[in-house]
Design an enzyme around this catalytic site. Structure first.
Site, PDB file in Angstrom:
ATOM      1  N   TYR A 154      -6.327  11.834  -6.400  1.00 20.78           N
ATOM      2  CA  TYR A 154      -6.385  10.438  -5.940  1.00 20.78           C
ATOM      3  C   TYR A 154      -7.791  10.091  -5.437  1.00 20.78           C
ATOM      4  O   TYR A 154      -8.355   9.044  -5.791  1.00 20.78           O
ATOM      5  CB  TYR A 154      -5.355  10.255  -4.825  1.00 20.78           C
ATOM      6  CG  TYR A 154      -5.189   8.849  -4.317  1.00 20.78           C
ATOM      7  CD1 TYR A 154      -4.524   7.884  -5.069  1.00 20.78           C
ATOM      8  CD2 TYR A 154      -5.678   8.479  -3.067  1.00 20.78           C
ATOM      9  CE1 TYR A 154      -4.355   6.592  -4.595  1.00 20.78           C
ATOM     10  CE2 TYR A 154      -5.505   7.199  -2.570  1.00 20.78           C
ATOM     11  CZ  TYR A 154      -4.845   6.258  -3.337  1.00 20.78           C
ATOM     12  OH  TYR A 154      -4.681   4.985  -2.853  1.00 20.78           O
ATOM     13  N   LYS A 158     -10.413   7.262  -6.975  1.00 18.58           N
ATOM     14  CA  LYS A 158     -10.905   6.118  -6.193  1.00 18.58           C
ATOM     15  C   LYS A 158     -12.425   6.176  -6.004  1.00 18.58           C
ATOM     16  O   LYS A 158     -13.098   5.150  -5.989  1.00 18.58           O
ATOM     17  CB  LYS A 158     -10.182   6.054  -4.842  1.00 18.58           C
ATOM     18  CG  LYS A 158      -8.669   5.801  -4.971  1.00 18.58           C
ATOM     19  CD  LYS A 158      -8.362   4.481  -5.664  1.00 18.58           C
ATOM     20  CE  LYS A 158      -6.895   4.109  -5.604  1.00 18.58           C
ATOM     21  NZ  LYS A 158      -6.579   2.827  -6.271  1.00 18.58           N
TER      22      LYS A 158
HETATM   23  P1  NDP Z   1       2.897   0.537  -4.392  1.00 16.06           P
HETATM   24  O1  NDP Z   1       3.339   1.916  -4.735  1.00 16.06           O
HETATM   25  O2  NDP Z   1       3.635  -0.250  -3.380  1.00 16.06           O
HETATM   26  O3  NDP Z   1       2.803  -0.347  -5.741  1.00 16.06           O
HETATM   27  C1  NDP Z   1       2.136   0.154  -6.864  1.00 16.06           C
HETATM   28  C2  NDP Z   1       2.049  -0.934  -7.913  1.00 16.06           C
HETATM   29  O4  NDP Z   1       1.386  -0.359  -9.062  1.00 16.06           O
HETATM   30  C3  NDP Z   1       3.411  -1.410  -8.373  1.00 16.06           C
HETATM   31  O5  NDP Z   1       3.354  -2.789  -8.582  1.00 16.06           O
HETATM   32  C4  NDP Z   1       3.610  -0.671  -9.674  1.00 16.06           C
HETATM   33  O6  NDP Z   1       4.371  -1.423 -10.605  1.00 16.06           O
HETATM   34  C5  NDP Z   1       2.183  -0.595 -10.196  1.00 16.06           C
HETATM   35  N1  NDP Z   1       2.016   0.469 -11.191  1.00 16.06           N
HETATM   36  C6  NDP Z   1       2.061   1.795 -11.018  1.00 16.06           C
HETATM   37  N2  NDP Z   1       1.890   2.420 -12.192  1.00 16.06           N
HETATM   38  C7  NDP Z   1       1.732   1.453 -13.136  1.00 16.06           C
HETATM   39  C8  NDP Z   1       1.518   1.464 -14.529  1.00 16.06           C
HETATM   40  N3  NDP Z   1       1.422   2.603 -15.231  1.00 16.06           N
HETATM   41  N4  NDP Z   1       1.393   0.278 -15.168  1.00 16.06           N
HETATM   42  C9  NDP Z   1       1.489  -0.889 -14.491  1.00 16.06           C
HETATM   43  N5  NDP Z   1       1.681  -0.966 -13.160  1.00 16.06           N
HETATM   44  C10 NDP Z   1       1.820   0.197 -12.499  1.00 16.06           C
HETATM   45  O7  NDP Z   1       1.367   0.683  -4.011  1.00 16.06           O
HETATM   46  P2  NDP Z   1       0.433  -0.129  -2.980  1.00 16.06           P
HETATM   47  O8  NDP Z   1       0.737  -1.563  -3.036  1.00 16.06           O
HETATM   48  O9  NDP Z   1       0.473   0.586  -1.703  1.00 16.06           O
HETATM   49  O10 NDP Z   1      -1.000   0.171  -3.624  1.00 16.06           O
HETATM   50  C11 NDP Z   1      -1.677  -0.757  -4.447  1.00 16.06           C
HETATM   51  C12 NDP Z   1      -3.093  -0.268  -4.647  1.00 16.06           C
HETATM   52  O11 NDP Z   1      -3.720  -0.117  -3.387  1.00 16.06           O
HETATM   53  C13 NDP Z   1      -3.180   1.098  -5.332  1.00 16.06           C
HETATM   54  O12 NDP Z   1      -4.279   1.113  -6.213  1.00 16.06           O
HETATM   55  C14 NDP Z   1      -3.396   2.050  -4.182  1.00 16.06           C
HETATM   56  O13 NDP Z   1      -4.054   3.219  -4.576  1.00 16.06           O
HETATM   57  C15 NDP Z   1      -4.248   1.197  -3.266  1.00 16.06           C
HETATM   58  N6  NDP Z   1      -4.218   1.626  -1.877  1.00 16.06           N
HETATM   59  C16 NDP Z   1      -3.077   1.568  -1.119  1.00 16.06           C
HETATM   60  C17 NDP Z   1      -3.106   1.970   0.191  1.00 16.06           C
HETATM   61  C18 NDP Z   1      -1.910   1.909   1.085  1.00 16.06           C
HETATM   62  O14 NDP Z   1      -2.021   2.328   2.251  1.00 16.06           O
HETATM   63  N7  NDP Z   1      -0.772   1.408   0.644  1.00 16.06           N
HETATM   64  C19 NDP Z   1      -4.326   2.476   0.817  1.00 16.06           C
HETATM   65  C20 NDP Z   1      -5.461   2.495  -0.062  1.00 16.06           C
HETATM   66  C21 NDP Z   1      -5.392   2.078  -1.348  1.00 16.06           C
HETATM   67  P3  NDP Z   1       5.805  -0.970 -11.192  1.00 16.06           P
HETATM   68  O15 NDP Z   1       6.718  -2.062 -10.765  1.00 16.06           O
HETATM   69  O16 NDP Z   1       5.580  -0.974 -12.670  1.00 16.06           O
HETATM   70  O17 NDP Z   1       6.152   0.369 -10.624  1.00 16.06           O
END
Ligand code: NDP
Length: 246
Positions: A154, A158
């Protein structure tokens, strides 16, 4: 309030968490939103946007498949005639100590979090270059800067996203296109809910503001970078982390 009236904006991973909040906020600023997630997962957020008087379309998107990304870009062009904003938000974790990490866990994270951003940028860049304007916002992570045990895959994805974004920013700066990273700290979403209580408490104790962030606080930074107000900001990493990393 940021004004994005009539701008066409793609958000990947818009079904939940930070991506959902970004889609809602962009739409409330007037953007025409293309909300991507797997299968029909983005439909509820689109209904929410429409119920609030906004415009959005859901696309079935798997960011690990090039054809799916091409389809999403084409949908944006067919429906709205342009692509003004691209937010690469879709992301996953597959945490494991390095010696136990399987090659599949490495590959899944790199392809979803990093290679997908490369592919989505390539798909959106052509129309942006023609328009001589565009905003790309990639969602990084505090972990891309600090590292984290159990998250080598991860953190690499990033940190890679940051170098990628800086290079892209330099390539397209003269064409009115900006590319930036928003790097959240600990945000309340499904991703952090999956951490066990001890890990959450340990991380929470390291946040100077004393609380997790909200998805909407991340969305606010994205919305600003997507707007005309951020026209002279490119190649930057904006931390949204409550002071956890300075
Ligand atoms: P969630 O796990 O809540 O949501 C992840 C999202 O990514 C979902 O909408 C999911 O859609 C989508 N996704 C995953 N794989 C795919 C794929 N192969 N194709 C299309 N869509 C996909 O994550 P967060 O909202 O927490 O995170 C969002 C971003 O923020 C990420 O990049 C994460 O790394 C980053 N982030 C989050 C942090 C946190 O504390 N939450 C901290 C730092 C960074 P589906 O409905 O298809 O599953």
């Amino acid at each position: 309030m940021v004004d994005l009236d009539g701008r066409a904006a793609i958000v990947t991973g818009a079904s939940r968490g930070i991506g959902r909040a970004i889609a809602l906020r962009l739409a409330s600023a007037g953007a025409l939103v293309v909300a991507g997630a797997r299968r029909d997962h983005a439909e509820p957020v689109v209904r929410e946007i429409e119920a609030a008087g906004g415009t959005a379309i859901a696309v079935a998107l798997d960011v690990t498949e090039t054809a799916s990304i091409a389809g999403m870009a084409q949908t944006a062009l067919d429906r709205f005639g342009r692509i003004d904003v691209l937010v690469n938000n879709a992301g996953i974790v597959r945490d494991q100590l390095l010696l136990r990490m399987k090659p599949e866990e490495w590959d899944a994270v790199i392809s979803t979090n990093l290679t997908a951003a490369f592919a989505c940028c390539r798909a959106a860049l052509r129309p942006m270059l023609k328009q001589r304007s565009g905003r790309i916002v990639n969602i990084g992570s505090i972990v891309g800067r600090t590292g984290n045990p159990g998250q080598a895959n991860y953190a690499a994805s990033k940190a890679g996203l940051e170098g990628f974004t800086r290079s892209l920013a330099l390539e397209v700066a003269s064409r009115g296109i900006t590319a930036n990273v928003v790097a959240p700290g600990m945000i309340e979403t499904d991703m952090t809910a999956a951490l066990d209580e001890r890990a959450q408490e340990a991380l929470g104790g390291r946040i100077p503001m004393g609380r997790l962030g909200t998805a909407d606080e991340v969305a606010a930074a994205v919305c600003f970078l997507a707007s005309d107000d951020a026209s002279y900001i490119t190649g930057q990493v904006v931390g949204v982390n409550g002071g956890m990393y300075l």
